[in-house]
Structures are given as C-alpha cells and as structure tokens.
Design a protein around this motif. Structure first.
Motif, PDB file in Angstrom:
ATOM      1  N   ALA A 182       8.653  35.068  -9.162  1.00  0.00           N
ATOM      2  CA  ALA A 182       7.585  35.110  -8.190  1.00  0.00           C
ATOM      3  C   ALA A 182       7.680  33.943  -7.220  1.00  0.00           C
ATOM      4  O   ALA A 182       8.196  32.930  -7.735  1.00  0.00           O
ATOM      5  N   PHE A 183       7.268  33.983  -5.993  1.00  0.00           N
ATOM      6  CA  PHE A 183       7.322  32.835  -5.211  1.00  0.00           C
ATOM      7  C   PHE A 183       5.921  32.297  -5.087  1.00  0.00           C
ATOM      8  O   PHE A 183       4.864  32.970  -5.068  1.00  0.00           O
ATOM      9  N   ILE A 184       6.086  30.680  -5.309  1.00  0.00           N
ATOM     10  CA  ILE A 184       4.782  30.064  -5.566  1.00  0.00           C
ATOM     11  C   ILE A 184       5.000  28.833  -4.277  1.00  0.00           C
ATOM     12  O   ILE A 184       5.878  28.392  -4.179  1.00  0.00           O
ATOM     13  N   LEU A 185       3.920  28.726  -3.587  1.00  0.00           N
ATOM     14  CA  LEU A 185       3.672  27.584  -2.881  1.00  0.00           C
ATOM     15  C   LEU A 185       3.114  26.595  -3.776  1.00  0.00           C
ATOM     16  O   LEU A 185       1.996  26.636  -4.505  1.00  0.00           O
ATOM     17  N   GLN A 186       4.018  25.458  -3.900  1.00  0.00           N
ATOM     18  CA  GLN A 186       3.636  24.189  -4.807  1.00  0.00           C
ATOM     19  C   GLN A 186       3.473  22.848  -3.932  1.00  0.00           C
ATOM     20  O   GLN A 186       4.181  22.468  -3.176  1.00  0.00           O
ATOM     21  N   ILE A 187       2.305  22.272  -4.345  1.00  0.00           N
ATOM     22  CA  ILE A 187       1.982  20.801  -3.787  1.00  0.00           C
ATOM     23  C   ILE A 187       2.292  19.914  -5.119  1.00  0.00           C
ATOM     24  O   ILE A 187       1.228  20.066  -5.698  1.00  0.00           O
ATOM     25  N   SER A 188       3.274  19.276  -4.849  1.00  0.00           N
ATOM     26  CA  SER A 188       3.510  18.406  -6.319  1.00  0.00           C
ATOM     27  C   SER A 188       3.100  16.970  -5.924  1.00  0.00           C
ATOM     28  O   SER A 188       3.250  16.404  -4.744  1.00  0.00           O
ATOM     29  N   ASN A 189       3.029  16.244  -6.872  1.00  0.00           N
ATOM     30  CA  ASN A 189       2.570  14.715  -6.711  1.00  0.00           C
ATOM     31  C   ASN A 189       3.605  13.898  -7.648  1.00  0.00           C
ATOM     32  O   ASN A 189       3.568  13.543  -8.795  1.00  0.00           O
ATOM     33  N   PRO A 190       4.979  13.708  -7.043  1.00  0.00           N
ATOM     34  CA  PRO A 190       6.002  13.159  -7.901  1.00  0.00           C
ATOM     35  C   PRO A 190       5.684  11.567  -7.867  1.00  0.00           C
ATOM     36  O   PRO A 190       6.644  10.796  -8.675  1.00  0.00           O
ATOM     37  N   SER A 191       4.630  11.120  -7.406  1.00  0.00           N
ATOM     38  CA  SER A 191       4.554   9.481  -7.450  1.00  0.00           C
ATOM     39  C   SER A 191       3.660   9.307  -8.804  1.00  0.00           C
ATOM     40  O   SER A 191       3.466  10.055  -9.701  1.00  0.00           O
ATOM     41  N   GLN A 192       3.626   7.957  -9.071  1.00  0.00           N
ATOM     42  CA  GLN A 192       2.974   7.342 -10.303  1.00  0.00           C
ATOM     43  C   GLN A 192       1.504   7.129 -10.023  1.00  0.00           C
ATOM     44  O   GLN A 192       0.659   6.567 -10.891  1.00  0.00           O
ATOM     45  N   PHE A 193       1.053   7.741  -8.804  1.00  0.00           N
ATOM     46  CA  PHE A 193      -0.544   7.442  -8.825  1.00  0.00           C
ATOM     47  C   PHE A 193      -1.115   8.829  -8.425  1.00  0.00           C
ATOM     48  O   PHE A 193      -0.491   9.629  -7.649  1.00  0.00           O
ATOM     49  N   ASP A 194      -2.347   9.044  -8.974  1.00  0.00           N
ATOM     50  CA  ASP A 194      -2.834  10.404  -8.835  1.00  0.00           C
ATOM     51  C   ASP A 194      -3.418  10.382  -7.403  1.00  0.00           C
ATOM     52  O   ASP A 194      -3.790   9.642  -6.574  1.00  0.00           O
ATOM     53  N   ALA A 195      -3.656  11.784  -6.916  1.00  0.00           N
ATOM     54  CA  ALA A 195      -4.188  12.022  -5.599  1.00  0.00           C
ATOM     55  C   ALA A 195      -5.482  12.760  -5.829  1.00  0.00           C
ATOM     56  O   ALA A 195      -5.570  13.850  -6.491  1.00  0.00           O
ATOM     57  N   SER A 196      -6.425  12.339  -5.074  1.00  0.00           N
ATOM     58  CA  SER A 196      -7.884  12.618  -5.311  1.00  0.00           C
ATOM     59  C   SER A 196      -8.283  13.429  -4.236  1.00  0.00           C
ATOM     60  O   SER A 196      -7.638  13.185  -3.090  1.00  0.00           O
ATOM     61  N   ASN A 197      -9.377  14.115  -4.294  1.00  0.00           N
ATOM     62  CA  ASN A 197      -9.827  14.780  -3.059  1.00  0.00           C
ATOM     63  C   ASN A 197      -8.951  15.570  -2.171  1.00  0.00           C
ATOM     64  O   ASN A 197      -8.803  15.165  -0.926  1.00  0.00           O
ATOM     65  N   VAL A 198      -8.115  16.301  -2.850  1.00  0.00           N
ATOM     66  CA  VAL A 198      -7.048  17.185  -1.999  1.00  0.00           C
ATOM     67  C   VAL A 198      -7.610  18.308  -1.413  1.00  0.00           C
ATOM     68  O   VAL A 198      -8.109  19.130  -2.032  1.00  0.00           O
ATOM     69  N   ILE A 199      -7.558  18.287  -0.136  1.00  0.00           N
ATOM     70  CA  ILE A 199      -8.137  19.411   0.863  1.00  0.00           C
ATOM     71  C   ILE A 199      -6.918  20.003   1.512  1.00  0.00           C
ATOM     72  O   ILE A 199      -6.256  19.251   2.332  1.00  0.00           O
ATOM     73  N   GLU A 219       0.994  -1.044   0.023  1.00  0.00           N
ATOM     74  CA  GLU A 219       0.007   0.026  -0.041  1.00  0.00           C
ATOM     75  C   GLU A 219       0.900   1.125  -0.051  1.00  0.00           C
ATOM     76  O   GLU A 219       0.546   2.124  -0.716  1.00  0.00           O
ATOM     77  N   GLU A 220       1.923   1.054   0.627  1.00  0.00           N
ATOM     78  CA  GLU A 220       2.771   2.558   0.681  1.00  0.00           C
ATOM     79  C   GLU A 220       3.491   2.667  -0.597  1.00  0.00           C
ATOM     80  O   GLU A 220       3.705   3.923  -0.966  1.00  0.00           O
ATOM     81  N   GLU A 221       3.831   1.501  -1.353  1.00  0.00           N
ATOM     82  CA  GLU A 221       4.428   1.801  -2.728  1.00  0.00           C
ATOM     83  C   GLU A 221       3.603   1.951  -3.578  1.00  0.00           C
ATOM     84  O   GLU A 221       3.705   2.311  -4.929  1.00  0.00           O
ATOM     85  N   HIS A 222       2.218   1.835  -3.636  1.00  0.00           N
ATOM     86  CA  HIS A 222       1.124   1.971  -4.640  1.00  0.00           C
ATOM     87  C   HIS A 222       0.108   3.127  -4.317  1.00  0.00           C
ATOM     88  O   HIS A 222      -1.096   2.871  -4.432  1.00  0.00           O
ATOM     89  N   ARG A 223       0.652   4.123  -3.682  1.00  0.00           N
ATOM     90  CA  ARG A 223      -0.234   5.368  -3.396  1.00  0.00           C
ATOM     91  C   ARG A 223       0.703   6.518  -3.545  1.00  0.00           C
ATOM     92  O   ARG A 223       1.653   6.733  -3.636  1.00  0.00           O
ATOM     93  N   PRO A 224      -0.261   7.772  -3.771  1.00  0.00           N
ATOM     94  CA  PRO A 224       0.276   8.908  -3.993  1.00  0.00           C
ATOM     95  C   PRO A 224       1.235   9.634  -3.053  1.00  0.00           C
ATOM     96  O   PRO A 224       0.675   9.209  -1.751  1.00  0.00           O
ATOM     97  N   HIS A 225       2.226  10.307  -3.145  1.00  0.00           N
ATOM     98  CA  HIS A 225       2.860  10.818  -2.090  1.00  0.00           C
ATOM     99  C   HIS A 225       2.729  12.544  -2.517  1.00  0.00           C
ATOM    100  O   HIS A 225       3.561  12.730  -3.498  1.00  0.00           O
TER     101      HIS A 225
END
Length: 195
Positions: free
Chosen positions: A41-58, A24-30
């Motif tokens: 410009a300074f930008i606050l970035q939340i990135s998803n470098p994993s191979q899995f999509d992140a949904s319902n990001v609150i 589960e740890e290897e097969h989830r978004p990070h």
C-alpha cells in the motif's frame, strides 16, 4: 567611546540573537513528509525524527490528492484536516493513499503533486510537494529490519517456529549445567594430577 560601546553592544546583541536562534532550531521538533510503501500500500507519512515531540499538528492537503482518492480513504484525510494530532519523538502519523496495484492503475495517466501543508507547536510550518511520478508505476521495495519484522509478527500474533529456540524446563537446564560443571571439574582434576 560612546560610539564604540554602542557598536560593541549592538554586535553582542546580534551574536546573542544568533545563539538563541541556533539553540531553538536544535531543540525543536522537525517533521518530514514522504510516501512510503508498506504491505503493498502507498501511505502518506508525516514523521518526527527529532528528539522533541510535535504538538497541535494541523495538516491540510491539496485538492488534487483529495479529488483523486477513493471515497473510503478520503474521509481519513478530511478528518485529519479537522482534528489536530500529536506526533511523539521518533513516531509518525500515517494515512493510507491506496493499494499499490489500484493506485498504479488509476493514476497511471495522471500528473499532479501531492501537496501537504502542516503547522505544529503553534509556530512551525512544513510545506511538502511530492510529484506522484516519484512513486506511481515505479518499482517499490519495502525493506524492513529483522526487528521491525519481528514486531509486526508480534502485533499480528504470529509465531515463527524456527525463529526462537525451544525452551527447556528449569529442572532440565539445571541438570545440564550440573553435568557440564562435573565434566569441567573432572578435566581440571586430571590436569592437576599430570602436573
């Protein structure tokens, strides 16, 4: 025998649980939270470098950040806190903090942390604390690959005249190929005659 069997089953269950946890740890978004510099410009970035999509990001932000933002940028953060987003694999969500020159001037005597709390896929969490001293009034250099640079130019509709070789018509290209083949054929004929 019963005690040995019970202990063996208990160990097997523990091993299975660990294997399941690792899978589960290897097969989830990070998700990763950071401050980047782009186009001055300074930008606050939340990135998803994993191979899995992140949904319902609150995402929710600390009061120190919200209270120190210009009004024109504060609405973006408020809107983000109220509406979940979707961050695909390899993509990121970006929100402008402000222009580097303005932030360096306005925040030069301040000392607070940018606190970001993120929940995603209805079960994962990310808590990020970024001290503003890590980027305010520091030398920040944006390093882009040629591919990123070209992609930005395409988006902006810019053309760099010397970056692409001029295109030739099909007729001219065919004539050049024909001449080259004729030269090669002539050279081959002279080599055969000398042998």
């Amino acid at each position: 025998m019963i005690a040995v069997t019970f202990l063996t089953l208990k160990q097997n269950q523990a091993q299975l649980n660990e294997i399941k946890r690792q899978w589960e740890e290897e097969h989830r978004p990070h998700l990763v939270c950071r401050i980047i510099v782009n186009k001055k410009a300074f930008i606050l970035q939340i990135s998803n470098p994993s191979q899995f999509d992140a949904s319902n990001v609150i995402t929710s932000f600390g009061d120190d950040l919200i209270n120190n933002l210009d009004d024109k940028f504060r609405n973006m953060y408020t809107n983000t806190s109220q509406n979940p987003v979707y961050i695909s694999s390899g993509k990121s969500w970006n929100c402008l903090i402000g222009w580097c020159e303005d932030i360096n001037q306005k925040w030069k005597d301040k000392d607070f942390n940018i606190i970001t709390e993120v929940s995603y896929n209805d079960k994962y969490r990310l808590n990020s604390i970024i001290p503003i001293k890590t980027f305010v009034n520091r030398i920040n250099i944006l390093v882009q690959s040629p591919l990123e640079d070209a992609a930005q130019d395409l988006v902006a509709g810019l053309v760099k005249p010397h970056s692409v070789s001029p295109h030739k018509t099909v007729q001219v290209s065919l004539e050049e190929i024909s001449k080259t083949l004729s030269k090669i054929s002539t050279k081959l004929d002279t080599v055969d005659e000398t042998d």
